[in-house]
Scaffold this motif. Structure first.
Motif, mmCIF file in Angstrom:
data_model
loop_
_atom_site.group_PDB
_atom_site.id
_atom_site.type_symbol
_atom_site.label_atom_id
_atom_site.label_comp_id
_atom_site.label_asym_id
_atom_site.label_seq_id
_atom_site.Cartn_x
_atom_site.Cartn_y
_atom_site.Cartn_z
ATOM 1 N N UNK A 1 0.944 -1.188 0.055
ATOM 2 C CA UNK A 1 -0.002 0.017 -0.134
ATOM 3 C C UNK A 1 1.112 1.350 0.018
ATOM 4 N N UNK A 2 2.109 1.273 0.297
ATOM 5 C CA UNK A 2 3.122 2.397 0.367
ATOM 6 C C UNK A 2 3.804 2.510 -0.765
ATOM 7 N N UNK A 3 3.700 1.491 -1.792
ATOM 8 C CA UNK A 3 4.479 1.389 -3.010
ATOM 9 C C UNK A 3 5.653 1.266 -3.136
ATOM 10 N N UNK A 4 6.278 1.047 -1.694
ATOM 11 C CA UNK A 4 7.756 0.832 -1.672
ATOM 12 C C UNK A 4 8.253 -0.460 -1.913
ATOM 13 N N UNK A 5 7.378 -1.408 -1.863
ATOM 14 C CA UNK A 5 7.614 -3.023 -2.150
ATOM 15 C C UNK A 5 6.992 -3.653 -3.398
ATOM 16 N N UNK A 6 7.920 -4.206 -3.932
ATOM 17 C CA UNK A 6 7.083 -5.118 -5.160
ATOM 18 C C UNK A 6 7.333 -6.553 -4.710
ATOM 19 N N UNK A 7 6.036 -7.223 -4.640
ATOM 20 C CA UNK A 7 5.965 -8.737 -4.195
ATOM 21 C C UNK A 7 6.032 -9.615 -5.542
ATOM 22 N N UNK A 8 5.641 -8.976 -6.691
ATOM 23 C CA UNK A 8 5.558 -9.697 -7.793
ATOM 24 C C UNK A 8 5.556 -8.984 -9.069
ATOM 25 N N UNK A 9 6.337 -9.365 -10.210
ATOM 26 C CA UNK A 9 6.246 -8.550 -11.364
ATOM 27 C C UNK A 9 6.272 -9.882 -12.621
ATOM 28 N N UNK A 10 5.591 -9.065 -13.487
ATOM 29 C CA UNK A 10 5.504 -10.178 -14.588
ATOM 30 C C UNK A 10 4.911 -9.511 -15.715
ATOM 31 N N UNK A 11 5.613 -9.847 -17.159
ATOM 32 C CA UNK A 11 5.429 -9.419 -18.484
ATOM 33 C C UNK A 11 4.209 -10.252 -19.010
ATOM 34 N N UNK A 12 3.253 -9.414 -19.392
ATOM 35 C CA UNK A 12 2.063 -10.305 -20.115
ATOM 36 C C UNK A 12 2.056 -9.790 -21.482
ATOM 37 N N UNK A 13 1.789 -10.380 -22.427
ATOM 38 C CA UNK A 13 1.827 -10.202 -23.820
ATOM 39 C C UNK A 13 0.608 -10.945 -24.274
ATOM 40 N N UNK A 14 -0.220 -9.774 -24.922
ATOM 41 C CA UNK A 14 -1.670 -9.992 -25.583
ATOM 42 C C UNK A 14 -1.112 -10.012 -27.107
ATOM 43 N N UNK A 15 -1.582 -11.049 -27.973
ATOM 44 C CA UNK A 15 -1.164 -11.326 -29.188
ATOM 45 C C UNK A 15 -2.523 -11.023 -30.192
ATOM 46 N N UNK A 16 -2.265 -10.544 -31.302
ATOM 47 C CA UNK A 16 -3.360 -10.266 -32.174
ATOM 48 C C UNK A 16 -3.977 -11.485 -32.551
ATOM 49 N N UNK A 17 -3.371 -12.755 -32.604
ATOM 50 C CA UNK A 17 -3.808 -13.611 -33.009
ATOM 51 C C UNK A 17 -5.002 -14.360 -31.790
ATOM 52 N N UNK A 18 -4.569 -14.026 -30.464
ATOM 53 C CA UNK A 18 -5.721 -14.457 -29.467
ATOM 54 C C UNK A 18 -6.345 -13.317 -28.895
ATOM 55 N N UNK A 19 -6.324 -12.167 -29.579
ATOM 56 C CA UNK A 19 -7.313 -11.027 -29.181
ATOM 57 C C UNK A 19 -8.818 -11.337 -29.403
ATOM 58 N N UNK A 20 -9.685 -11.047 -28.673
ATOM 59 C CA UNK A 20 -9.464 -10.364 -27.162
ATOM 60 C C UNK A 20 -9.540 -11.594 -25.980
ATOM 61 N N UNK A 21 -8.892 -12.689 -26.053
ATOM 62 C CA UNK A 21 -8.814 -13.653 -25.230
ATOM 63 C C UNK A 21 -8.457 -13.276 -23.864
ATOM 64 N N UNK A 22 -8.881 -13.480 -22.645
ATOM 65 C CA UNK A 22 -8.362 -13.183 -21.397
ATOM 66 C C UNK A 22 -7.085 -14.018 -21.083
ATOM 67 N N UNK A 23 -6.420 -13.566 -19.912
ATOM 68 C CA UNK A 23 -5.463 -14.258 -19.402
ATOM 69 C C UNK A 23 -5.396 -14.409 -18.015
ATOM 70 N N UNK A 24 -5.203 -15.595 -17.527
ATOM 71 C CA UNK A 24 -5.388 -15.692 -15.967
ATOM 72 C C UNK A 24 -4.024 -16.308 -15.310
ATOM 73 N N UNK A 25 -3.677 -15.391 -13.985
ATOM 74 C CA UNK A 25 -2.547 -15.546 -13.355
ATOM 75 C C UNK A 25 -2.874 -16.271 -11.821
ATOM 76 N N UNK A 26 -2.114 -16.976 -11.519
ATOM 77 C CA UNK A 26 -2.172 -17.768 -10.132
ATOM 78 C C UNK A 26 -0.771 -17.428 -9.415
ATOM 79 N N UNK A 27 -0.980 -16.439 -8.505
ATOM 80 C CA UNK A 27 0.198 -15.937 -7.710
ATOM 81 C C UNK A 27 0.358 -16.284 -6.398
ATOM 82 N N UNK A 28 1.318 -16.465 -5.846
ATOM 83 C CA UNK A 28 1.349 -16.702 -4.143
ATOM 84 C C UNK A 28 2.212 -15.434 -3.731
ATOM 85 N N UNK A 29 1.688 -14.843 -3.043
ATOM 86 C CA UNK A 29 2.134 -13.427 -2.449
ATOM 87 C C UNK A 29 2.409 -13.393 -1.123
ATOM 88 N N UNK A 30 3.518 -12.989 -0.589
ATOM 89 C CA UNK A 30 3.685 -12.777 1.082
ATOM 90 C C UNK A 30 2.902 -11.650 1.740
#
Length: 179
Positions: A58-87
């Motif tokens: 909430x203070x924006x001074x710690x990042x617990x996860x980062x990930x690059x997400x790529x939407x392609x023309x071929x799959x547009x407008x399909x959604x993407x689902x992520x499962x993350x384990x966050x401390x």
């Protein structure tokens, strides 16, 4: 005005929905759904459109996860689902933020608060969560109802142990996941 609206719909935007479930007192499972809500144009987006996703405190001074997400023309407008384990740490913060930022379009970003008000960590054990073991009568190996299977175990033991007894029906008679 209609032409302006047409071009505004080309601005890459992503709708983010998130559900949070506790795993232990110190970890949460985030299920994040990303839906691209923009009109695709090969002229402006090429073959793919990239976004960076961060999970921040909430203070924006710690990042617990980062990930690059790529939407392609071929799959547009399909959604993407992520499962993350966050401390999470004591005391439990009120919320974390999910930030999603376009990799190539300035100003195309979103900051989504993820509230922890509904999360109950009391009663969870640490470091792992476990299911209580019921006081059941041990199940005999005859419960397998197959002489070939029974033969595999008859020299080792006559009855299943308490954990095997408790899980026998769901493991042997169904395809349901147990975790």
């Amino acid at each position: 005005g209609e032409l302006i609206q047409k071009f505004v719909r080309f601005l890459p935007r992503v709708e983010v929905t998130c559900t949070v479930h506790p795993i232990t007192k110190g970890t949460l499972r985030f299920h994040i759904q990303l839906d691209p809500i923009f009109d695709w144009s090969g002229r402006f987006h090429g073959g793919a459109e990239g976004f960076w996703l961060w999970v921040e405190d909430c203070d924006n001074d710690r990042t617990y996860h980062n990930e690059y997400i790529l939407f392609s023309r071929r799959n547009h407008p399909e959604s993407t689902a992520l499962e993350l384990v966050i401390p999470v740490f004591d005391p439990l913060p009120q919320q974390y933020f999910i930030r999603i930022v376009s990799d190539s379009w300035v100003g195309c970003e979103a900051l989504i608060p993820v509230s922890f008000r509904h999360i109950l960590l009391d009663g969870l054990s640490s470091p792992t969560y476990h299911t209580s073991l019921f006081d059941l009568t041990p199940l005999p190996i005859k419960a397998l109802s197959d002489p070939d299977y029974e033969q595999l175990y008859e020299r080792r033991f006559d009855v299943f142990n308490p954990i095997q007894t408790q899980l026998f029906h769901i493991l042997y008679h169904s395809d349901s996941p147990v975790l």
